[in-house]
Design a protein around this motif. Structure first.
Motif, PDB file in Angstrom:
ATOM      1  N   TYR A 277       4.013   8.908   1.526  1.00  0.00           N
ATOM      2  CA  TYR A 277       2.736   9.627   1.021  1.00  0.00           C
ATOM      3  C   TYR A 277       1.539   8.562   0.604  1.00  0.00           C
ATOM      4  O   TYR A 277       2.214   7.407   0.165  1.00  0.00           O
ATOM      5  CB  TYR A 277       2.964  10.421   0.026  1.00  0.00           C
ATOM      6  CG  TYR A 277       3.738  11.973   0.498  1.00  0.00           C
ATOM      7  CD1 TYR A 277       3.045  12.740   1.097  1.00  0.00           C
ATOM      8  CD2 TYR A 277       5.139  11.935   0.201  1.00  0.00           C
ATOM      9  CE1 TYR A 277       3.662  13.822   1.510  1.00  0.00           C
ATOM     10  CE2 TYR A 277       5.784  13.252   0.634  1.00  0.00           C
ATOM     11  CZ  TYR A 277       4.955  13.930   1.208  1.00  0.00           C
ATOM     12  OH  TYR A 277       5.491  15.360   1.743  1.00  0.00           O
ATOM     13  N   ASN A 278       0.588   8.895   0.699  1.00  0.00           N
ATOM     14  CA  ASN A 278      -0.533   8.129   0.341  1.00  0.00           C
ATOM     15  C   ASN A 278      -0.405   7.489  -1.185  1.00  0.00           C
ATOM     16  O   ASN A 278      -0.283   8.556  -2.048  1.00  0.00           O
ATOM     17  CB  ASN A 278      -1.999   8.352   0.540  1.00  0.00           C
ATOM     18  CG  ASN A 278      -2.984   7.591   0.497  1.00  0.00           C
ATOM     19  OD1 ASN A 278      -2.934   6.264   0.475  1.00  0.00           O
ATOM     20  ND2 ASN A 278      -4.330   8.062   0.293  1.00  0.00           N
TER      21      ASN A 278
ATOM     22  N   GLU B   1      -8.004   2.127   9.385  1.00  0.00           N
ATOM     23  CA  GLU B   1      -7.985   2.845   7.879  1.00  0.00           C
ATOM     24  C   GLU B   1      -8.373   1.597   7.100  1.00  0.00           C
ATOM     25  O   GLU B   1      -7.600   0.432   7.297  1.00  0.00           O
ATOM     26  CB  GLU B   1      -6.728   3.444   7.505  1.00  0.00           C
ATOM     27  CG  GLU B   1      -6.555   4.482   8.577  1.00  0.00           C
ATOM     28  CD  GLU B   1      -7.363   5.569   8.514  1.00  0.00           C
ATOM     29  OE1 GLU B   1      -8.196   5.990   7.617  1.00  0.00           O
ATOM     30  OE2 GLU B   1      -7.818   6.272   9.798  1.00  0.00           O
TER      31      GLU B   1
ATOM     32  N   VAL C 100       1.483   1.875   0.468  1.00  0.00           N
ATOM     33  CA  VAL C 100       0.340   2.523   1.169  1.00  0.00           C
ATOM     34  C   VAL C 100      -0.762   2.968   0.419  1.00  0.00           C
ATOM     35  O   VAL C 100      -0.551   3.836  -0.610  1.00  0.00           O
ATOM     36  CB  VAL C 100       0.820   3.739   2.164  1.00  0.00           C
ATOM     37  CG1 VAL C 100      -0.201   4.231   2.848  1.00  0.00           C
ATOM     38  CG2 VAL C 100       1.874   3.008   3.086  1.00  0.00           C
ATOM     39  N   LYS C 101      -2.023   2.469   0.272  1.00  0.00           N
ATOM     40  CA  LYS C 101      -2.868   2.793  -0.693  1.00  0.00           C
ATOM     41  C   LYS C 101      -4.043   2.902   0.231  1.00  0.00           C
ATOM     42  O   LYS C 101      -4.886   1.986   0.520  1.00  0.00           O
ATOM     43  CB  LYS C 101      -3.098   1.656  -1.644  1.00  0.00           C
ATOM     44  CG  LYS C 101      -3.701   2.193  -2.827  1.00  0.00           C
ATOM     45  CD  LYS C 101      -3.726   0.989  -3.897  1.00  0.00           C
ATOM     46  CE  LYS C 101      -4.227   1.597  -5.324  1.00  0.00           C
ATOM     47  NZ  LYS C 101      -4.349   0.329  -6.244  1.00  0.00           N
ATOM     48  N   LEU C 102      -4.403   3.768   0.817  1.00  0.00           N
ATOM     49  CA  LEU C 102      -5.571   4.265   1.657  1.00  0.00           C
ATOM     50  C   LEU C 102      -6.600   5.059   0.748  1.00  0.00           C
ATOM     51  O   LEU C 102      -6.318   5.141  -0.439  1.00  0.00           O
ATOM     52  CB  LEU C 102      -5.176   5.142   2.891  1.00  0.00           C
ATOM     53  CG  LEU C 102      -4.155   4.541   3.874  1.00  0.00           C
ATOM     54  CD1 LEU C 102      -3.746   5.628   4.849  1.00  0.00           C
ATOM     55  CD2 LEU C 102      -4.638   3.396   4.460  1.00  0.00           C
TER      56      LEU C 102
ATOM     57  N   PHE D   8      -8.623   7.677  -1.012  1.00  0.00           N
ATOM     58  CA  PHE D   8      -8.243   9.061  -1.504  1.00  0.00           C
ATOM     59  C   PHE D   8      -9.364  10.096  -1.559  1.00  0.00           C
ATOM     60  O   PHE D   8      -9.175  11.189  -2.075  1.00  0.00           O
ATOM     61  CB  PHE D   8      -7.582   9.116  -3.067  1.00  0.00           C
ATOM     62  CG  PHE D   8      -6.134   8.361  -3.047  1.00  0.00           C
ATOM     63  CD1 PHE D   8      -5.354   9.329  -2.900  1.00  0.00           C
ATOM     64  CD2 PHE D   8      -6.112   7.067  -2.990  1.00  0.00           C
ATOM     65  CE1 PHE D   8      -3.828   8.619  -3.469  1.00  0.00           C
ATOM     66  CE2 PHE D   8      -4.883   6.568  -3.207  1.00  0.00           C
ATOM     67  CZ  PHE D   8      -3.607   7.377  -3.315  1.00  0.00           C
TER      68      PHE D   8
ATOM     69  N   LYS E   2      -1.841   9.149   8.955  1.00  0.00           N
ATOM     70  CA  LYS E   2      -2.470   7.986   9.485  1.00  0.00           C
ATOM     71  C   LYS E   2      -1.116   6.910   9.749  1.00  0.00           C
ATOM     72  O   LYS E   2      -0.126   7.003   9.165  1.00  0.00           O
ATOM     73  CB  LYS E   2      -3.078   7.330   8.355  1.00  0.00           C
ATOM     74  CG  LYS E   2      -4.320   8.201   7.679  1.00  0.00           C
ATOM     75  CD  LYS E   2      -5.550   8.580   8.716  1.00  0.00           C
ATOM     76  CE  LYS E   2      -6.466   9.271   8.016  1.00  0.00           C
ATOM     77  NZ  LYS E   2      -7.440  10.011   9.140  1.00  0.00           N
TER      78      LYS E   2
ATOM     79  N   ALA F 185       1.757   7.214   7.307  1.00  0.00           N
ATOM     80  CA  ALA F 185       0.971   7.642   5.913  1.00  0.00           C
ATOM     81  C   ALA F 185       0.603   9.197   5.866  1.00  0.00           C
ATOM     82  O   ALA F 185      -0.432   9.338   6.616  1.00  0.00           O
ATOM     83  CB  ALA F 185       0.039   6.660   5.364  1.00  0.00           C
TER      84      ALA F 185
ATOM     85  N   PRO G 148      -1.070  12.316   3.880  1.00  0.00           N
ATOM     86  CA  PRO G 148      -1.967  12.456   2.620  1.00  0.00           C
ATOM     87  C   PRO G 148      -1.240  13.086   1.485  1.00  0.00           C
ATOM     88  O   PRO G 148      -0.337  13.807   1.544  1.00  0.00           O
ATOM     89  CB  PRO G 148      -3.236  13.304   3.021  1.00  0.00           C
ATOM     90  CG  PRO G 148      -2.484  14.213   4.044  1.00  0.00           C
ATOM     91  CD  PRO G 148      -1.562  13.104   4.753  1.00  0.00           C
ATOM     92  N   SER G 149      -1.452  12.816   0.222  1.00  0.00           N
ATOM     93  CA  SER G 149      -0.798  13.120  -1.120  1.00  0.00           C
ATOM     94  C   SER G 149      -1.715  13.867  -1.876  1.00  0.00           C
ATOM     95  O   SER G 149      -1.681  15.063  -2.075  1.00  0.00           O
ATOM     96  CB  SER G 149      -0.259  12.099  -1.828  1.00  0.00           C
ATOM     97  OG  SER G 149      -1.157  10.992  -1.954  1.00  0.00           O
TER      98      SER G 149
END
Length: 959
Positions: A539-540, A572, A606-608, A610, A664, A696, A698-699
């Motif tokens: 999850y993100n 991304e 994983v830090k995309l 938000f 992603k 990844a 989305p959270s």
């Protein structure tokens, strides 16, 4: 009548006597006398039709003439004596008797015994020596007379043989063949087997003499068959085998297989196959199975294209039967007569069309250190390209290939082969033949289907030493015959080179991970070959540990290890470090001995973004709270408003949580560069790559970010509208805040009280970047740095209890310029102290009737000088109904002036002003500090004059 018979009988006796005297003269070396007597004999015998003796006299006349013309004999190569016409020189006649000349004797001059006592009267009569053409005519005439008598077969045969030898000297082969053809059909009545063998052998020699090689081979083969005729009690198989070997050149057949690899086939294949079969049978009857195997192998190798399918099966079956008792080898065989038989490699079983040396797998290929590259650049030619290139097949094969093999590693050579046989071909013990380096070949066995197309076969081996190795060919065992097949003897083989360098041994690294292998392949454009691909779903904001086990499966210690990562092209934007690790703990276990395992841990984070960029969600309804332009008044009017109730928001169809369109994909490659052992000393290393495929999901999304002022000027409230995009219940928390529970698809507002930030402490330009980067890029970098600082202070986390998974939620990239301004400390920091205690959030307590000391401090954090300033303090009371009462002259009194003055303050400087108040009644009082409108304050932004509200609570004085 009696007189006639008597005269006839007398001539016959004289003629025979003359013939006999001619023989004696010839034997005595009196060549001229023999010619005279033979001529007289021919004349006398021809007149009485004594054909048998006439033929003998003609043969004697031919023999004497041949002796004269060819003094070296018909068996030698001495040249014939040439002369004009048919006359003989006087010197030749005078050798025998002085005064003798070439004469023809008159039969009437003879005495009663048939001999003329005085031959001087015969001088000058005629010429007696035959010309070369007449010799052959007289032989024909003599043979025709012999043929009239059945019992004269032997002398007729001898005459034919003599004529052939003369014709051979005269190089009249066609006429000689007519004599030999006649000799074949001469009936010699009862001959012994030995005489028959001798007869056919002589015929063979004569045909060879006149250049009829195939005819000669035919009669020699007949002689060989005669040696093992059924009528012979003890067949001579050795003699038969020897004669058969002598027939080979006549049929254009050689027992050297190299002669059959050049150009087109020569000779009649059917006859050659028959002869080879006879050689096989004869050698078997001789009790020499090795010869049988060699001849049968030669038959199969050289005559394969002419054998029918059934014949191929029969020959191979026979060969297998022979090799069960005596396997075929590559040794030279010595024949009974002394010559040797060369080995026969099966280069057509199977047929090889291409030989290619394969590079090591990408994870095992040695690479040279950069500092050592360029030392082996070829300097053979000063030209970059030359169209004049010698396309020599030998040079191409010996060409050095531009990759290396490694000592102790399994190396591969690929062969493209096909099976020409109409049945399945089993090839055993197939391996490589090499030179230059000690090489351990690992044999292979294969089975090729009938008449298969090109089939790839990989042969492997292990070089045991270093140096330059050359692949010379391969060896096989087919039908029990061991063969060494050299590439130079394979005319149709294509190869890009057969020489490669073997470098010193290197360790071999094998990696295994805690994650499952990936079914996805990396992007083709990556250009990196990975030995293993792993995948993970995160999850993100989630972090996963990847545990990698490094095992040294080689024979050399692993001494050096470098780890690098490469993120493949992605649309991304990543925040923070996607991959991070600490290599020191792993290197502490080095050198890693063979068979040992080291552990290496990589953190995948994983830090995309938000933010909800798709605008799929509607903002929560605004309750009128302002996010900008906060008035300098009491904040209670804003914080006392009722809290907005949370309400779920339903996303449109096609964009529900878990939709694959929101997933992603991130891909990265971990490169392990390692070395050790002798290869490390020589400057070589290996590179092992691990592919990482991360999906990844989305959270949480932040649909809206805004701010509200706090009671303290150094703090503010950050409002975040949080949306749960998962299908599970999720909790969100920040530092110092309680957890906020969100159901699937639910959106709620979250308020976080944060201390304001001093962004001016960040560097304006990061070193050299400020010199070359454009201002827009620098501003973006500064904004990213601010967002990272804010995010680290907020420490927003989410947690999914049902899955026991947690992660971060970052506000980086969400904060606009207006929000950043509200989160930033003002360049002028104002502090108000009541009785020496800061008064910012809580009310300051004092006693009625006691003077209260009031101090206003200014700290200049700006890069410029500010001031002077004039401030007026106005006390008031807030009735909590929107009414502020400033008419407090009877309740509050100033000790001194109500106006404070501050001098000019330099950058990083500080200034303060003091005053005092006296409260006459109890109650809650507020102090409103106003700035005088002068030139000093007009030039500065209003946000720089944000003073805290001062709340003073006056209490009853103690009794």
């Amino acid at each position: 009548m009696l007189l006639g018979l008597k005269r006839h009988y007398k001539k016959r006796c004289q003629g025979r006597m003359r013939k006999h005297v001619g023989d004696l003269c010839l034997q005595a070396g009196m060549l001229q006398d023999s010619l005279v007597h033979y001529h007289m004999s021919v004349e006398l015998l021809r007149s009485v039709n004594d054909f048998l003796w006439l033929g003998a006299a003609l043969e004697g006349l031919c023999s004497a003439s041949v002796i004269y013309h060819y003094p070296g004999g018909t068996g030698g190569e001495t040249g014939a004596r040439r002369f004009q016409g048919s006359s003989l020189p006087a010197e030749a006649a005078n050798r025998h008797r002085p005064g003798a000349q070439e004469v023809l004797i008159d039969p009437g001059a003879l005495t009663t015994n048939g001999i003329n006592p005085d031959t001087s009267a015969e001088i000058g009569r005629a010429k007696n020596c035959l010309s070369p053409e007449d010799i052959i005519d007289k032989y024909k005439e003599a043979i025709s007379y012999y043929s009239k008598y059945k019992n004269a077969g032997v002398i007729e045969l001898e005459a034919c043989v003599k004529a052939v030898r003369v014709l051979a000297i005269q190089k009249r082969s066609m006429e000689a063949s007519e004599f030999l053809q006649n000799a074949v059909y001469i009936n010699l009545r009862q001959l012994s087997e030995e005489e028959k063998i001798q007869r056919y052998s002589i015929l063979s020699e004569l045909y060879e003499l006149i250049g009829f090689h195939r005819k000669s081979a035919f009669f020699k083969r007949v002689a060989a068959m005669q040696c093992v005729a059924p009528s012979i009690a003890e067949p001579g198989w050795r003699a038969c085998y020897k004669l058969l070997l002598e027939t080979l050149p006549g049929y254009s057949l050689s027992l050297d297989p190299k002669d059959f690899s050049k150009g087109t086939h020569r000779g009649w294949a059917a006859v050659q196959m028959r002869l080879l079969h006879e050689l096989v049978y004869a050698s078997r009857r001789m009790g020499n199975p090795a010869l049988s195997v060699r001849h049968l192998s030669f038959l199969l190798q050289t005559m394969l294209d002419f054998l029918s399918d059934q014949e191929k099966k029969d020959v191979t079956q026979s060969l297998e039967n022979y090799t069960c008792k005596c396997p075929g080898t590559m040794e030279l065989l010595t024949l009974p007569g002394g010559p040797t038989l060369p080995p026969v490699p099966f280069t057509k079983l199977p047929i090889v069309r291409r030989v290619k040396l394969l590079n090591l797998p990408a994870s095992l290929r040695p690479q040279k250190m950069k500092s050592l590259l360029g030392q082996n650049v070829s300097t053979k030619s000063p030209f970059i390209y030359s169209p004049i290139i010698a396309h020599n097949r030998g040079e191409e094969r010996n060409k050095k290939i531009d990759f290396q093999w490694v000592q102790g590693d399994v190396c591969e050579v690929q062969l493209m082969v096909y099976n020409p046989m109409p049945f399945e071909l089993r090839v055993e013990n197939m391996g490589l033949l090499t030179s230059g380096v000690e090489f351990e070949s690992l044999p292979a066995a294969l089975s090729l289907p009938a008449e298969s197309g090109l089939y790839p076969v990989t042969l492997v081996g292990v070089p045991q030493t270093t140096g330059t190795i050359t692949v010379n060919g391969y060896h096989t065992t087919v039908f029990g015959v061991f063969s060494d097949c050299l590439l130079d003897n394979l005319p149709g083989v294509k190869t890009s080179g057969s020489t490669v360098e073997v470098i010193p041994a290197l360790p071999r690294l094998q990696i295994s991970t805690s994650l499952p292998r990936s079914a996805h392949s990396l992007q083709p454009s990556s250009g990196d070959e990975t030995s293993t691909n792993v995948s993970v779903q995160l999850y993100n904001g989630e972090t996963q540990q990847l545990v990698i086990k490094l095992e040294n499966i080689g024979m050399e210690p692993l001494e050096k290890l470098e780890v690098t990562s490469k993120i493949l092209t992605t649309k991304e934007k990543l925040y923070g470090d996607f991959l991070s690790w600490n290599l020191e703990e792993t290197l502490a276990q080095f050198p890693l001995q063979p068979g040992k395992v080291a552990t290496f841990v990589v953190n995948i984070k994983v830090k995309l973004d938000f933010s909800c960029q798709e605008n799929l969600l509607q903002d929560l309804s605004d309750d009128g709270i302002s996010v900008s332009g906060f008035p300098l008044c009491s904040p209670f009017r804003q914080v006392v408003r009722p809290r907005v109730e949370s309400k779920p928001v339903n996303p449109p169809e096609g964009s529900k949580p878990g939709d694959p369109s929101h997933v992603k994909t991130l891909e990265a490659i971990l490169n392990f560069k390692y070395s050790g052992g002798p290869g490390h000393v020589e400057g070589y290393y290996r590179n092992l790559s691990l592919g990482l495929h991360v999906e990844a999901e989305p959270s949480v999304f932040f649909t809206r970010v805004s701010t509200l002022p706090a009671t303290s000027t150094r703090q503010c409230h950050l409002l975040l509208d949080v949306f749960n995009s998962t299908e599970h219940e999720l909790t969100v928390s920040a530092r110092g805040n309680e957890e906020l529970i969100l159901h699937a698809g639910e959106c709620q507002r979250m308020a976080i009280q944060v201390d304001k930030f001093n962004f001016e402490s960040f560097p304006e330009s990061p070193g050299e970047k400020g010199q070359f980067a454009n201002p827009q890029q620098l501003e973006e970098e500064r904004q990213e740095a601010r967002g990272l600082e804010i995010d680290s202070k907020l420490d927003v986390h989410w947690r999914i209890p049902s899955l026991k998974r947690r992660g971060e939620a970052s506000v980086e990239g969400l904060l606009n310029q207006l929000v950043l301004e509200h989160l930033q400390l003002a360049p002028l920091q104002w502090d108000v102290l009541v009785d020496g205690q800061p008064c910012d959030c809580e009310a300051a307590a004092c006693r009625v009737g006691d003077p209260v000391r009031l101090e206003v401090r200014l700290t200049n954090r700006s890069p410029r000088s500010v001031g002077p300033f004039a401030l007026t303090v106005a006390p008031f009371q807030d009735h909590q109904n929107g009414v502020h009462n400033y008419d407090l002259h009877d309740a509050v009194s100033f000790v001194g002036s109500s106006t404070f003055y501050l001098d000019a303050v330099q950058p990083a400087g500080q200034s303060a002003c003091l005053g005092a108040l006296l409260f006459l009644y109890t109650g809650d009082f507020f102090l409103h500090i106003r700035f005088h409108q002068d030139s000093a304050s007009k030039d500065l932004p209003p946000s720089w004059f944000c003073l805290p509200s001062v709340h003073v609570r006056a209490l009853e004085a103690p009794a």
